[in-house]
Structures are given as structure tokens and as C-alpha cells.
Write a protein that holds these residues in place. Structure first.
Motif, PDB file in Angstrom:
ATOM      1  N   ALA A 110      47.155  -9.260   4.360  1.00 16.24           N
ATOM      2  CA  ALA A 110      46.294  -8.904   5.494  1.00 16.24           C
ATOM      3  C   ALA A 110      46.905  -9.424   6.788  1.00 16.24           C
ATOM      4  O   ALA A 110      46.943  -8.724   7.807  1.00 16.24           O
ATOM      5  CB  ALA A 110      44.895  -9.478   5.306  1.00 16.24           C
ATOM      6  N   HIS A 132      39.208  -1.783  10.017  1.00 12.13           N
ATOM      7  CA  HIS A 132      39.558  -2.967   9.218  1.00 12.13           C
ATOM      8  C   HIS A 132      40.782  -2.698   8.352  1.00 12.13           C
ATOM      9  O   HIS A 132      41.703  -3.508   8.284  1.00 12.13           O
ATOM     10  CB  HIS A 132      38.381  -3.387   8.357  1.00 12.13           C
ATOM     11  CG  HIS A 132      38.574  -4.699   7.672  1.00 12.13           C
ATOM     12  ND1 HIS A 132      38.110  -5.887   8.187  1.00 12.13           N
ATOM     13  CD2 HIS A 132      39.205  -5.035   6.521  1.00 12.13           C
ATOM     14  CE1 HIS A 132      38.435  -6.878   7.379  1.00 12.13           C
ATOM     15  NE2 HIS A 132      39.110  -6.394   6.357  1.00 12.13           N
ATOM     16  N   ARG A 133      40.799  -1.543   7.710  1.00 14.93           N
ATOM     17  CA  ARG A 133      41.966  -1.186   6.880  1.00 14.93           C
ATOM     18  C   ARG A 133      43.218  -1.131   7.739  1.00 14.93           C
ATOM     19  O   ARG A 133      44.289  -1.562   7.334  1.00 14.93           O
ATOM     20  CB  ARG A 133      41.758   0.165   6.199  1.00 14.93           C
ATOM     21  CG  ARG A 133      40.905   0.104   4.949  1.00 14.93           C
ATOM     22  CD  ARG A 133      40.916   1.439   4.221  1.00 14.93           C
ATOM     23  NE  ARG A 133      39.926   1.489   3.168  1.00 14.93           N
ATOM     24  CZ  ARG A 133      40.141   1.112   1.911  1.00 14.93           C
ATOM     25  NH1 ARG A 133      41.305   0.632   1.554  1.00 14.93           N
ATOM     26  NH2 ARG A 133      39.164   1.194   1.016  1.00 14.93           N
ATOM     27  N   PHE A 134      43.099  -0.593   8.945  1.00 18.56           N
ATOM     28  CA  PHE A 134      44.251  -0.490   9.840  1.00 18.56           C
ATOM     29  C   PHE A 134      44.754  -1.875  10.246  1.00 18.56           C
ATOM     30  O   PHE A 134      45.951  -2.141  10.249  1.00 18.56           O
ATOM     31  CB  PHE A 134      43.875   0.307  11.085  1.00 18.56           C
ATOM     32  CG  PHE A 134      45.003   0.440  12.072  1.00 18.56           C
ATOM     33  CD1 PHE A 134      45.115  -0.429  13.142  1.00 18.56           C
ATOM     34  CD2 PHE A 134      45.956   1.421  11.914  1.00 18.56           C
ATOM     35  CE1 PHE A 134      46.155  -0.308  14.043  1.00 18.56           C
ATOM     36  CE2 PHE A 134      47.010   1.541  12.803  1.00 18.56           C
ATOM     37  CZ  PHE A 134      47.103   0.681  13.882  1.00 18.56           C
ATOM     38  N   SER A 135      43.810  -2.749  10.592  1.00 18.00           N
ATOM     39  CA  SER A 135      44.218  -4.059  11.098  1.00 18.00           C
ATOM     40  C   SER A 135      44.696  -4.985   9.997  1.00 18.00           C
ATOM     41  O   SER A 135      45.596  -5.793  10.212  1.00 18.00           O
ATOM     42  CB  SER A 135      43.059  -4.738  11.832  1.00 18.00           C
ATOM     43  OG  SER A 135      42.678  -3.975  12.934  1.00 18.00           O
ATOM     44  N   TYR A 136      44.069  -4.925   8.836  1.00 17.52           N
ATOM     45  CA  TYR A 136      44.316  -5.936   7.805  1.00 17.52           C
ATOM     46  C   TYR A 136      44.839  -5.373   6.490  1.00 17.52           C
ATOM     47  O   TYR A 136      45.068  -6.118   5.547  1.00 17.52           O
ATOM     48  CB  TYR A 136      43.052  -6.743   7.548  1.00 17.52           C
ATOM     49  CG  TYR A 136      42.479  -7.355   8.804  1.00 17.52           C
ATOM     50  CD1 TYR A 136      41.329  -6.834   9.387  1.00 17.52           C
ATOM     51  CD2 TYR A 136      43.109  -8.417   9.427  1.00 17.52           C
ATOM     52  CE1 TYR A 136      40.826  -7.383  10.549  1.00 17.52           C
ATOM     53  CE2 TYR A 136      42.605  -8.972  10.581  1.00 17.52           C
ATOM     54  CZ  TYR A 136      41.458  -8.456  11.147  1.00 17.52           C
ATOM     55  OH  TYR A 136      40.958  -8.993  12.289  1.00 17.52           O
ATOM     56  N   GLU A 148      43.479  -3.933   4.087  1.00 14.78           N
ATOM     57  CA  GLU A 148      42.623  -4.210   2.931  1.00 14.78           C
ATOM     58  C   GLU A 148      41.244  -3.602   3.152  1.00 14.78           C
ATOM     59  O   GLU A 148      40.844  -3.343   4.295  1.00 14.78           O
ATOM     60  CB  GLU A 148      42.476  -5.731   2.754  1.00 14.78           C
ATOM     61  CG  GLU A 148      41.817  -6.397   3.945  1.00 14.78           C
ATOM     62  CD  GLU A 148      41.610  -7.900   3.824  1.00 14.78           C
ATOM     63  OE1 GLU A 148      42.317  -8.530   3.035  1.00 14.78           O
ATOM     64  OE2 GLU A 148      40.727  -8.387   4.538  1.00 14.78           O
ATOM     65  N   ASN A 158      50.549  -4.931  13.658  1.00  6.53           N
ATOM     66  CA  ASN A 158      49.766  -4.280  14.713  1.00  6.53           C
ATOM     67  C   ASN A 158      49.875  -5.029  16.033  1.00  6.53           C
ATOM     68  O   ASN A 158      49.962  -4.423  17.108  1.00  6.53           O
ATOM     69  CB  ASN A 158      48.296  -4.186  14.304  1.00  6.53           C
ATOM     70  CG  ASN A 158      48.073  -3.220  13.153  1.00  6.53           C
ATOM     71  OD1 ASN A 158      48.912  -2.375  12.877  1.00  6.53           O
ATOM     72  ND2 ASN A 158      46.958  -3.350  12.477  1.00  6.53           N
ATOM     73  N   SER A 174      30.383  -7.541   5.099  1.00 10.53           N
ATOM     74  CA  SER A 174      30.898  -7.390   6.455  1.00 10.53           C
ATOM     75  C   SER A 174      30.546  -6.026   7.027  1.00 10.53           C
ATOM     76  O   SER A 174      30.247  -5.902   8.220  1.00 10.53           O
ATOM     77  CB  SER A 174      32.413  -7.570   6.475  1.00 10.53           C
ATOM     78  OG  SER A 174      32.754  -8.848   6.037  1.00 10.53           O
ATOM     79  N   THR A 178      34.749  -5.951   3.113  1.00 14.14           N
ATOM     80  CA  THR A 178      33.734  -6.306   2.114  1.00 14.14           C
ATOM     81  C   THR A 178      32.415  -5.614   2.457  1.00 14.14           C
ATOM     82  O   THR A 178      32.177  -5.254   3.610  1.00 14.14           O
ATOM     83  CB  THR A 178      33.486  -7.813   2.055  1.00 14.14           C
ATOM     84  OG1 THR A 178      33.048  -8.251   3.338  1.00 14.14           O
ATOM     85  CG2 THR A 178      34.729  -8.573   1.656  1.00 14.14           C
ATOM     86  N   GLU A 212      35.709  -7.657  -3.828  1.00 11.44           N
ATOM     87  CA  GLU A 212      36.205  -8.771  -4.651  1.00 11.44           C
ATOM     88  C   GLU A 212      35.087  -9.683  -5.143  1.00 11.44           C
ATOM     89  O   GLU A 212      35.288 -10.466  -6.065  1.00 11.44           O
ATOM     90  CB  GLU A 212      37.256  -9.593  -3.895  1.00 11.44           C
ATOM     91  CG  GLU A 212      36.698 -10.445  -2.781  1.00 11.44           C
ATOM     92  CD  GLU A 212      37.001  -9.896  -1.410  1.00 11.44           C
ATOM     93  OE1 GLU A 212      37.302  -8.697  -1.307  1.00 11.44           O
ATOM     94  OE2 GLU A 212      36.927 -10.676  -0.452  1.00 11.44           O
TER      95      GLU A 212
END
Lengths: 223, 201
Positions: A93, B92-96, B98, A100, B104, B101, B139
């Protein structure tokens, strides 16, 4: 009338080299501690390694002012992430976030050449290597910085796995044991210090495994 | 006397938010049940006319591969919230790199409900008149969350919302247990839903 050239650059190169090697259940990240400008040494005792999360460490060579700004930015983002999601960021992550962050400044880049190392969600070692604008790749090992041209071919010789196109697919991580990998890294820096004038003084080694993070130092040539 | 939704009234209450919560009690019923293997969502379509195309009534929507939600109340408001959640999960997928949750995601939805929207132009002058049942797995295993117009959320093992919610909730309390299989949960959800739908006629 010939075009005027700038007599001031926003960038400087503080030199130095970084290396990271991923193992089955550990990751070794190392960098020398020499900070220089031109042919002068600014200090022999500067850490290029920064802990970003529990199991994620970044080593960066290049312009250390940009490196410091980048480290602070990522640390702040990590704190926000922990508040919002109630957990530490995993190494993959953080890898995406770093990419980015770097690309965000595509047209005035961070002059920072990074290697990210740590354990992934399953506890396996992982290394991510970057260019200055965020292009990244998960690899088994990498080096960046002034000594990388000397270091990388040697790592390729010792660690490279057969082509990723071959089947069955082979793991990127090295089969070496932790102690062997640390030894390899020490050898590599000792060699690089011989010929790269910007690499030397002291070697800082960070090892991440299931037990946590530990630090080791080794003296290098001071000339 | 200002009776705007942004002002606390005499009795330290936000009447607009309370009215919104009341409005959902008239909405179509939705039920959610959590099992170890997955979460079941069931909704009452409420076809008010034989001219209505039943397949066009969409009250369960996907937010991301691993998260979905059921809605009750002002369905148009729900669409705005789901759209926001979809954007948040993809960001979120773009930034991290993953998946986000479930908790979140629910929090992100409630952040929007609390502000009555986002930005200067798109924000509303009234609360979102919708309750959601957010279902998903991450998870931490499977989870089910219930949100209301105040922007609060609760984590539940089973919950019913909408007009039949009172009756359905008590039936759920009797029939639900943590060791249900997905198949059993499906059957229970449908039978309770059928029961409360028939009661109202």
C-alpha cells in the motif's frame, strides 16, 4: 540573441547509494551515510533510510532536501491512514502511495531515487524500486544512487532469477538466508566505495523480519 | 424562529434529521443477515402498479467487488450516497493498491450523510432521507453495517430497515444465530421479508 541559461538550479545531488534485498521472511535495506555536494563532503554521518510504517522502510538517494520533504509527506499520510482505517499501512500500500506522490509532482519532480523495502501482508520480503517520477516495480532486489551502476550488475550476477517469462513462475525473492544477504550487502558497499567517490564513510543496514526492525553499522572507506 | 436543518431547535434537537429518520419508516423493507461465509441482503421491491417494470427497481447496489448495499427511504438520495462510496473505494484502490475495508467505506458514506453532501454546489439543505445496510467482506471477515440520516453507523449481525423493520427485527432476534450457513440465512431473510410484506396488506 542566444537563449539565456539559468545560473541557479533548484536541485543538487548529495550523492550516495542505496540497496535493498528481499528474502523469504526478511528484507535488508542498506545505504551509505555520506552526504556530499560537488567534490565536498557535507557530513559523514547522515541517514538516508526512513521508517515509514511498522514493516516498511524507504532508502533514498539524490537531493536530500527533496528526500526529507518526501519522507515527511509520506509519514503524514501514514498517520492519517492509521486514523481513518485503524491499521498500519502494508508495504504494498505504501508502495502505491509513494508512486502516486512522486507522479503528482511530474512537472517539478522530487529529485529522489527510492527503494522501498519491507514485508508484505503475508510476511514475505518485498522490495519496490522507483524512478524520480513514480514508475515502480516489485522486485527481489535493487540499488539506486551514485553507486548503482557498480552495484546493480554484481547483484544481478549473484541474485538474478531466470526470466519471469519462463514457466513455472519463480519467486522474485532470494533463497538466501538473512545472514548471507547481509554479508552480500556489506561486500557490495565495500566494492562500491572503492570506485565511487560519493559512496563511503559508513554503511547503515536495516533488517526487517517477523521479530521487528533492527539496525547495524559497518565502516567504509573514508577517502 | 429559524427552523433550518442546520440549527439546533429549542430542545437541543435537529428536527430535520429526526424527520428524515421518520420518513424511512415509510420506506420499503430491507433485511440483512451476516454469516461466516457471507452476508445476505434482501429487499422488498414494492411494485405499486402493474405498469411498473419490476426489473428496473434496483434497491441493492454494488459499491465495490467486495461491498454491496441495500437501501430504504428516498431511493434517489441513496443513489447519491452509493455513487460517493463507489468513488471513495476506487480512490482508495488508486492510492493504496488495496481494497477499502467495509468499515472505512461505511465511515466515508456517513461523512457525506453528516454534511448533507459535499462541496458548495452539490451539498443539500436537508439530510439524506435514506437508511443503508452495507454488506461486505475484508481482512476482518464478513460484516454488516446499518446507517441512518444522522450519519451514525452501527455494526450488526442482522438488521431490518424500512416499514416492516419492527416486526422483522423481532423475528430476526428469534431466528438468527451466528452459525447459520449462507443458504439458511437466505431462506430466513426471504421468509421474514415475506411475512412482514403480507402483514401490511
Amino acid at each position: 540573441m542566444p537563449k539565456e541559461q539559468a545560473n541557479w538550479s533548484p536541485y543538487d545531488n548529495n550523492g550516495g547509494s542505496c540497496v535493498a534485498v528481499a528474502g523469504a521472511d526478511y528484507c535488508v535495506i542498506a545505504a551509505d551515510t555520506r552526504m556530499s555536494t560537488g567534490y565536498n563532503i557535507l557530513t559523514r554521518d547522515y541517514s538516508k533510510i526512513c521508517k515509514l510504517a511498522d514493516k516498511c522502510v524507504m532508502a533514498s538517494s539524490g537531493f536530500q532536501a527533496d528526500v526529507k520533504a518526501l519522507q515527511k509527506h509520506l509519514a503524514a499520510r501514514h498517520l492519517i491512514y492509521q486514523h481513518q482505517h485503524n491499521k498500519q499501512m502494508s508495504c504494498p500500500a505504501m508502495a502505491q502511495l509513494l508512486s502516486n506522490t512522486l507522479y503528482y509532482k511530474r512537472f517539478f519532480p522530487y529529485y529522489s531515487f527510492n527503494v522501498l523495502g519491507g514485508l508484505d501482508n503475508e510476511g514475505k520480503g518485498c522490495v519496490f524500486t522507483y524512478d524520480a517520477v513514480g514508475s515502480y516495480e516489485k522486485v527481489g532486489y535493487s540499488s539506486q544512487g551514485s553507486g548503482s551502476t557498480l552495484i546493480m550488475p554484481f547483484l544481478d550476477n549473484q541474485l538474478k532469477s531466470p526470466s519471469p517469462l519462463l514457466l513455472p513462475a519463480r519467486d522474485a525473492v532470494t533463497p538466501l538466508a538473512e545472514a548471507e544477504a547481509i554479508d552480500l550487502v556489506k561486500t557490495v558497499f565495500a566494492s562500491a566505495s572503492e570506485r565511487d567517490i560519493y559512496t563511503g564513510d559508513k554503511l547503515e543496514i536495516v533488517v526487517i523480519n517477523a521479530d521487528g526492525i533492527r539496525r547495524e553499522y559497518m565502516d567504509l572507506r573514508k577517502d | 424562529m429559524i427552523v433550518g436543518s442546520t440549527h439546533f431547535h429549542r430542545k437541543e434537537r435537529l428536527f430535520q434529521v429526526e424527520y428524515a429518520i421518520e420518513a424511512i419508516k415509510l420506506g420499503s423493507t430491507a433485511i440483512g443477515l451476516k454469516t461466516k461465509d457471507g452476508v445476505v441482503l434482501a429487499v422488498e421491491k414494492r411494485i405499486t402498479s402493474p405498469l411498473l417494470e419490476p426489473s428496473s427497481v434496483e434497491k441493492i447496489m454494488e459499491i465495490d467487488e467486495h461491498i454491496g448495499c441495500a437501501m430504504s427511504g428516498l431511493i434517489a438520495d441513496a443513489r447519491t450516497l452509493v455513487e460517493h462510496a463507489r468513488v471513495e473505494t476506487q480512490n482508495h484502490r488508486f492510492s493504496y493498491g488495496e481494497p477499502m475495508t467495509v468499515e472505512s467505506t461505511t465511515q466515508a458514506l456517513c461523512d457525506l450523510a453528516l454534511r448533507f453532501g459535499e462541496g458548495d454546489e452539490e451539498s443539500m439543505s436537508r439530510p439524506f432521507g435514506v437508511s443503508l445496510l452495507i454488506a461486505g467482506h475484508d481482512e476482518n471477515g464478513t460484516s454488516l453495517y446499518y446507517t441512518d440520516p444522522s450519519g451514525t453507523f452501527w455494526q450488526c449481525n442482522a438488521k431490518a430497515i424500512g416499514s416492516g423493520s419492527e416486526g422483522a427485527d423481532s423475528s430476526l432476534q428469534e431466528q438468527y444465530n451466528k452459525d447459520l450457513t449462507l443458504q439458511e440465512a437466505e431462506t430466513i431473510a426471504l421468509s421474514i421479508l415475506k411475512q412482514v410484506m403480507e402483514e401490511k396488506r
